[in-house]
Design a protein around this motif. Sequence first.
Motif, short mmCIF file in Angstrom:
data_model
loop_
_atom_site.label_atom_id
_atom_site.label_comp_id
_atom_site.label_asym_id
_atom_site.label_seq_id
_atom_site.Cartn_x
_atom_site.Cartn_y
_atom_site.Cartn_z
N THR A 87 0.28 -1.10 0.06
CA THR A 87 0.20 -0.10 0.22
C THR A 87 0.78 1.28 -0.06
OG1 THR A 87 -1.72 -1.43 0.65
CG2 THR A 87 -1.47 1.92 1.27
N ASP A 88 1.59 1.23 0.64
CA ASP A 88 2.81 2.47 0.84
C ASP A 88 3.32 2.83 -0.29
OD1 ASP A 88 1.86 3.02 3.37
OD2 ASP A 88 3.58 2.76 4.81
N ILE A 89 4.21 1.56 -1.29
CA ILE A 89 4.42 1.61 -2.57
C ILE A 89 3.74 2.44 -3.18
CG2 ILE A 89 5.60 0.49 -3.37
CD1 ILE A 89 7.30 -1.50 -2.17
N PHE A 90 2.14 1.67 -3.29
CA PHE A 90 1.35 1.67 -4.22
C PHE A 90 1.14 3.61 -4.15
CE2 PHE A 90 -0.36 -2.70 -4.56
CZ PHE A 90 0.56 -2.60 -5.55
N LYS A 91 0.63 4.22 -3.05
CA LYS A 91 0.17 5.21 -2.83
C LYS A 91 1.44 6.48 -3.32
CE LYS A 91 -3.14 4.51 1.28
NZ LYS A 91 -2.76 5.02 2.62
N GLN A 92 2.77 5.80 -3.25
CA GLN A 92 4.20 6.77 -3.52
C GLN A 92 3.91 6.98 -5.30
OE1 GLN A 92 7.82 5.20 -2.00
NE2 GLN A 92 8.80 7.03 -2.34
N CYS A 93 4.05 5.93 -5.25
CA CYS A 93 4.07 5.74 -6.69
C CYS A 93 3.38 6.75 -7.42
CB CYS A 93 3.85 4.48 -7.39
SG CYS A 93 5.22 3.50 -6.94
N ALA A 94 1.34 6.51 -6.68
CA ALA A 94 0.55 6.79 -7.67
C ALA A 94 1.20 9.11 -7.24
CB ALA A 94 -0.63 7.10 -6.86
N ASP A 95 1.19 9.08 -6.14
CA ASP A 95 2.04 10.46 -6.15
C ASP A 95 2.05 11.34 -6.91
OD1 ASP A 95 -0.28 11.18 -3.78
OD2 ASP A 95 1.42 10.33 -2.22
N TRP A 96 3.70 10.07 -7.74
CA TRP A 96 4.72 10.27 -8.25
C TRP A 96 4.06 10.15 -9.53
CZ3 TRP A 96 6.74 8.16 -12.30
CH2 TRP A 96 7.86 8.19 -13.00
N TYR A 97 2.61 9.57 -9.65
CA TYR A 97 2.75 9.80 -11.52
C TYR A 97 1.36 10.76 -11.22
CZ TYR A 97 1.14 7.94 -15.72
OH TYR A 97 0.19 7.83 -17.05
N ARG A 98 0.70 11.60 -10.29
CA ARG A 98 -0.27 12.48 -10.76
C ARG A 98 1.04 13.80 -11.19
NH1 ARG A 98 -2.54 10.19 -5.43
NH2 ARG A 98 -4.01 8.91 -6.50
#
Length: 113
Positions: A87-98
């Motif tokens: 979950t933390d990896i996904f959230k970090q990557c989602a923020d980066w991609y946004r």
Amino acid sequence: MNLIDFTLPEIVFLEPSEHLENELESRTVIQHTASHTIMEVIAADEVEGLNFKAGTKTYEFEYLNLYGLVENHLFAVHFTLEEGDMTDIFKQCADWYRAYLSWEDRNILEDEE
């Protein structure tokens, strides 16, 4: 002489080599370097069906674009050394991609002016 820092950023795009034509055929693939996770970014609104191998880890997220429209996206993990909760990896990557999508939106807006 300038010293080069060869440390990789925490998240990077993976791009095909042009000498082998377009291997990814305009697909978007990123890597979270700390966890050795390679995932594909899928614009869920632009595909009609998704069919993944059993056990493929996925993560859905949204992006509010410059026109005020919500874009739905999905990460599909191709490879990871992460054995636990991602979950933390996904959230970090989602923020980066946004942040990347916001940058792209600004470029589109500048081109329209």
